[in-house]
Design an enzyme around this catalytic site. Structure first.
Site, PDB file in Angstrom:
ATOM      1  N   LEU A 186       0.882  -1.169   0.000  1.00 47.18           N
ATOM      2  CA  LEU A 186       0.000   0.000   0.000  1.00 47.18           C
ATOM      3  C   LEU A 186       0.916   1.213   0.000  1.00 47.18           C
ATOM      4  O   LEU A 186       2.034   1.152   0.537  1.00 47.18           O
ATOM      5  CB  LEU A 186      -0.874   0.025   1.253  1.00 47.18           C
ATOM      6  CG  LEU A 186      -1.956  -1.055   1.375  1.00 47.18           C
ATOM      7  CD1 LEU A 186      -2.718  -0.893   2.688  1.00 47.18           C
ATOM      8  CD2 LEU A 186      -2.924  -1.001   0.206  1.00 47.18           C
ATOM      9  N   ASP A 187       0.449   2.318  -0.547  1.00 44.88           N
ATOM     10  CA  ASP A 187       1.243   3.546  -0.496  1.00 44.88           C
ATOM     11  C   ASP A 187       1.471   3.929   0.970  1.00 44.88           C
ATOM     12  O   ASP A 187       0.684   3.555   1.847  1.00 44.88           O
ATOM     13  CB  ASP A 187       0.501   4.700  -1.184  1.00 44.88           C
ATOM     14  CG  ASP A 187       0.322   4.439  -2.673  1.00 44.88           C
ATOM     15  OD1 ASP A 187       1.093   3.643  -3.230  1.00 44.88           O
ATOM     16  OD2 ASP A 187      -0.602   5.038  -3.247  1.00 44.88           O
ATOM     17  N   LYS A 188       2.497   4.734   1.176  1.00 48.62           N
ATOM     18  CA  LYS A 188       2.821   5.153   2.548  1.00 48.62           C
ATOM     19  C   LYS A 188       1.610   5.817   3.217  1.00 48.62           C
ATOM     20  O   LYS A 188       1.318   5.584   4.391  1.00 48.62           O
ATOM     21  CB  LYS A 188       4.005   6.123   2.490  1.00 48.62           C
ATOM     22  CG  LYS A 188       4.579   6.480   3.822  1.00 48.62           C
ATOM     23  CD  LYS A 188       5.824   7.333   3.619  1.00 48.62           C
ATOM     24  CE  LYS A 188       6.279   7.931   4.930  1.00 48.62           C
ATOM     25  NZ  LYS A 188       7.358   8.912   4.735  1.00 48.62           N
ATOM     26  N   HIS A 210       0.028   3.148  -7.620  1.00 50.50           N
ATOM     27  CA  HIS A 210      -0.953   4.219  -7.333  1.00 50.50           C
ATOM     28  C   HIS A 210      -2.260   4.040  -8.110  1.00 50.50           C
ATOM     29  O   HIS A 210      -2.868   5.023  -8.562  1.00 50.50           O
ATOM     30  CB  HIS A 210      -0.393   5.600  -7.686  1.00 50.50           C
ATOM     31  CG  HIS A 210       0.789   6.026  -6.861  1.00 50.50           C
ATOM     32  ND1 HIS A 210       0.991   5.616  -5.560  1.00 50.50           N
ATOM     33  CD2 HIS A 210       1.829   6.845  -7.162  1.00 50.50           C
ATOM     34  CE1 HIS A 210       2.108   6.167  -5.100  1.00 50.50           C
ATOM     35  NE2 HIS A 210       2.642   6.893  -6.049  1.00 50.50           N
ATOM     36  N   LYS A 220      -5.496   6.021  -7.067  1.00 49.88           N
ATOM     37  CA  LYS A 220      -5.284   7.471  -7.192  1.00 49.88           C
ATOM     38  C   LYS A 220      -5.266   7.883  -8.667  1.00 49.88           C
ATOM     39  O   LYS A 220      -5.846   8.898  -9.047  1.00 49.88           O
ATOM     40  CB  LYS A 220      -3.973   7.877  -6.510  1.00 49.88           C
ATOM     41  CG  LYS A 220      -4.044   7.725  -5.002  1.00 49.88           C
ATOM     42  CD  LYS A 220      -2.697   7.950  -4.348  1.00 49.88           C
ATOM     43  CE  LYS A 220      -2.772   7.685  -2.856  1.00 49.88           C
ATOM     44  NZ  LYS A 220      -1.471   7.439  -2.244  1.00 49.88           N
TER      45      LYS A 220
END
Ligand code: URA
Length: 317
Positions: A104-106, A240, A243
């Site tokens: 997962l993204d930060k 991403h 997003k």
């Protein structure tokens, strides 16, 4: 630190004779910390490393599976020189045997599976299997029916191919499905509610359960003026991805949280940063997870990273 040769360890654990285990290793059927190792002389630390031969854990620990509610600001990685990782949050002595199954993204929160079972992780992330991942998102503006259609039809996010069909559901801040609210009003006014024109990745009932069980009130409370709440299910893991999909329809993701992997839902009683072992039932659901129909294997980012073994990408199989 006690280091020993991989073939010696396997032979001492009764996997086979020294020459049998050498062959086994050379054939690519042995993994160390989830990564295929083909050198019998490879040095391992039996106390720290998790070893699998033909998908079976060898040694004392066996397979471990934790569901974590990842906080924002923490990396989905095993180690990082500067930033805290999901593994750093695990208190148990065997934490260093685990790796996150997927990234997962930060700034993304929510469900991360921590395990030492490389085969299961591989199955859940394989682009060929299309295991659904479901997210709760707060996005800018008002998501329209047209956005729902565009997500379903696939979006150009600057990759070779359009994204695979994704399921976007608009939520009201009290956790209801906006479409269902409208449909209920329509049926009262005897207008026919629209019928879905393609199979759903996640059934309505399941999506409703994910939203009910995976999203906390405090998540809805983050939704500000000029923003809206949605749930979105995808079956691929490009960099991403969520997003970029919203960006493609002119919106910005302000908050993102994974609420389900396949049919297993995040336990919303887990506070941010907390974890617990998967139940037998949840593990069975992940083991039996069926993705959607086969589609071209374009080697998603998640899979590339998972298989690269690069230390900066950290997910090591
Ligand atoms: N999609 C994103 O954009 N970020 C994530 O962390 C996961 C899916």
């Amino acid at each position: 630190m006690t280091q020993m040769r991989l073939d010696r360890f396997l032979a001492e654990e009764g996997v086979g004779t020294r020459s049998e285990v050498k062959k086994l290793v050379r054939s690519g059927r042995v993994r160390v910390n989830g990564t295929e190792v083909r050198q019998p002389e490879y040095k391992i630390d039996p106390e720290k490393d998790s070893i699998e031969a033909e998908g079976r854990a060898i040694g004392q620990t066996g397979f471990l599976y934790l569901m974590m509610n990842k906080p924002g600001g923490v990396l989905s990685a095993t180690r990082d020189g500067r930033t805290q990782t999901v593994i750093n949050l695990v208190q148990e002595s065997w934490a260093n045997k685990l790796f996150p199954a997927g990234r997962l993204d930060k700034d993304t929160e929510g469900f991360v599976l921590l395990t030492n079972d490389g085969m299961l992780a591989h199955r859940l992330l394989s682009p060929r299997r299309h295991v659904s991942k479901t997210y709760f998102a707060i996005v800018s503006g008002i998501v329209t029916e047209n956005d729902v259609r565009l997500f379903r039809e696939g979006l150009d996010i600057g990759e070779k191919r359009k994204t695979l069909p994704a399921q976007l559901v608009r939520l009201t801040v009290d956790g209801d499905f906006l479409e269902e609210k409208i449909n209920r009003q329509d049926s009262r006014s005897e207008k026919q509610p629209p019928q879905p024109d393609s199979p759903l990745l996640v059934s309505r009932a399941q999506m409703q359960e994910f939203c009910m069980r995976g999203i906390a009130l405090s998540d809805y409370a983050r939704c500000g003026e000029g923003e809206c709440c949605v749930a979105v299910a995808v079956t691929e893991g490009k960099f991403h991805q969520i997003k970029r999909m919203f960006e493609a329809v002119g919106r910005e993701v302000r908050f993102l949280k994974r609420i389900a992997i396949g049919t297993v839902c995040l336990d919303r009683t887990l506070e941010s940063g907390q974890y617990r072992p998967l139940t037998e039932e949840e593990l069975g659901m992940l083991r039996n997870v069926e993705g959607s129909a086969e589609a071209p294997d374009d080697n998603s980012e998640e899979q590339k990273e998972l298989c690269s073994g690069k230390e900066e990408n950290i997910d090591v199989l």
